[in-house]
Design a protein around this motif. Sequence first.
Motif, PDB file in Angstrom:
ATOM      1  N   SER A 133       0.875  -1.255  -0.036  1.00 45.78           N
ATOM      2  CA  SER A 133       0.103   0.073  -0.015  1.00 45.78           C
ATOM      3  C   SER A 133       0.835   1.144   0.122  1.00 45.78           C
ATOM      4  CB  SER A 133      -0.922  -0.016   1.290  1.00 45.78           C
ATOM      5  OG  SER A 133      -0.042  -0.043   2.456  1.00 45.78           O
ATOM      6  N   THR A 152      -7.166  -6.387   2.147  1.00 40.35           N
ATOM      7  CA  THR A 152      -7.380  -5.471   3.248  1.00 40.35           C
ATOM      8  C   THR A 152      -6.747  -4.046   2.890  1.00 40.35           C
ATOM      9  OG1 THR A 152      -5.011  -6.167   4.141  1.00 40.35           O
ATOM     10  CG2 THR A 152      -7.383  -7.193   5.041  1.00 40.35           C
ATOM     11  N   ASP A 154      -6.636  -0.600   0.188  1.00 40.69           N
ATOM     12  CA  ASP A 154      -7.579   0.095  -0.778  1.00 40.69           C
ATOM     13  C   ASP A 154      -6.709   0.144  -2.064  1.00 40.69           C
ATOM     14  OD1 ASP A 154      -9.174   1.689  -2.254  1.00 40.69           O
ATOM     15  OD2 ASP A 154      -8.894   3.520  -1.103  1.00 40.69           O
ATOM     16  N   ASN A 156      -7.596   1.302  -4.788  1.00 46.44           N
ATOM     17  CA  ASN A 156      -7.544   2.520  -5.583  1.00 46.44           C
ATOM     18  C   ASN A 156      -6.286   3.187  -5.445  1.00 46.44           C
ATOM     19  OD1 ASN A 156      -9.111   4.272  -6.885  1.00 46.44           O
ATOM     20  ND2 ASN A 156      -9.248   5.481  -5.204  1.00 46.44           N
ATOM     21  N   SER A 157      -5.640   3.029  -4.582  1.00 46.26           N
ATOM     22  CA  SER A 157      -4.498   3.556  -4.385  1.00 46.26           C
ATOM     23  C   SER A 157      -3.125   3.161  -5.400  1.00 46.26           C
ATOM     24  CB  SER A 157      -3.868   3.668  -2.893  1.00 46.26           C
ATOM     25  OG  SER A 157      -3.373   2.042  -2.584  1.00 46.26           O
ATOM     26  N   GLN A 177     -13.584  -4.842  -4.851  1.00 45.24           N
ATOM     27  CA  GLN A 177     -12.310  -3.981  -4.614  1.00 45.24           C
ATOM     28  C   GLN A 177     -11.474  -3.955  -5.951  1.00 45.24           C
ATOM     29  OE1 GLN A 177     -13.336  -6.507  -2.728  1.00 45.24           O
ATOM     30  NE2 GLN A 177     -12.409  -6.300  -0.768  1.00 45.24           N
ATOM     31  N   THR A 180     -11.621  -1.104  -8.823  1.00 49.30           N
ATOM     32  CA  THR A 180     -11.099   0.269  -8.342  1.00 49.30           C
ATOM     33  C   THR A 180      -9.874   0.485  -8.986  1.00 49.30           C
ATOM     34  OG1 THR A 180      -9.944  -0.190  -6.221  1.00 49.30           O
ATOM     35  CG2 THR A 180     -12.469   0.452  -6.171  1.00 49.30           C
TER      36      THR A 180
END
Length: 306
Positions: A133, A152, A154, A156-157, A177, A180
């Motif tokens: 992440s 777990t 995101d 989208n990052s 998820q 995204t």
Amino acid sequence: MEISRSIIKLLVVLVSVICLLFSCTVGKNYELVLDLDPQSNLPIRYASIDSTIVVCEDCNYLKFVNRPVKELYLVGKKCVIDDSVSPILMEDLQYLVSFPGKMYLETTLDSLISLRAFSVHYPFYDFLPGFLSKNKHLRHLLIRLEDESAITIDLNSFDSLRYFAVEFNRIDEFPEQILTLKSIKSLRVWVKNGPISKLIPTEISQLNTLQQLEVDVDICGNIDVFSQIPNLEYLLVSSFSDLDLLYSERAKLQHLKGFDIVGLNDEEFEDLAKFLPMVKRRDWPKYMYKKTMKRDVRDAIEHNGG
């Protein structure tokens, strides 16, 4: 006098041999070993003269590497990356690939901020490694996860991610998820105990950059949603249940450059090719950030069972 000189020369040779043996056995300067022979049995060796590529068969030896590397290929049966591995080794690492064995991460590896490709074939992870992440350069990700709850982070990052291949041990529906990943070009979602029983969400049509999709579903019932992915060129699915439906809906797949169904026998392949000329058996381009691998690294991996 001649005898004395001979004795002195012999002593010098003996001392040199003893020093060499001592440096090899006690010092363990494995980072100095340069062996380009893919048939080598050394537990660790550099596959490039400038030491930017490392092929390792035993992670215990990585702790002795005291210089940065850009590419690390782990080909042992079991690989453990923990805090004993020097941060210097990891600080400029761009490609971390582990196969055919199992790799276990026992550290956060926060230093891996330069990683471009993270490819780990075993085992099934309970969660995505947290350090991913924090990585803003990751372009290639291949991993196995237990189920959708393992995501777990995101996603989208992951602005730079272009290739994502994930195999789940079990899931019932396509994980939301993944929808995204706005910059993804090549996506593979497979299930060990598949296929995915529920229909693919219509939101997948919002992945405007997606060009290649491999998904463990029955094509029948999902044709409409696949036809709405604007730039999709290559599609692979796991099965079809209704040949007549596939025939009647064939116009919705005509824009594809390649289409394949896993496990087609010769007769089924010929039948489909009659009305779906884009049917091909995986002669597709590979959307990988690093499309080629140096020959000596590839040979070393193949020699070790990859």
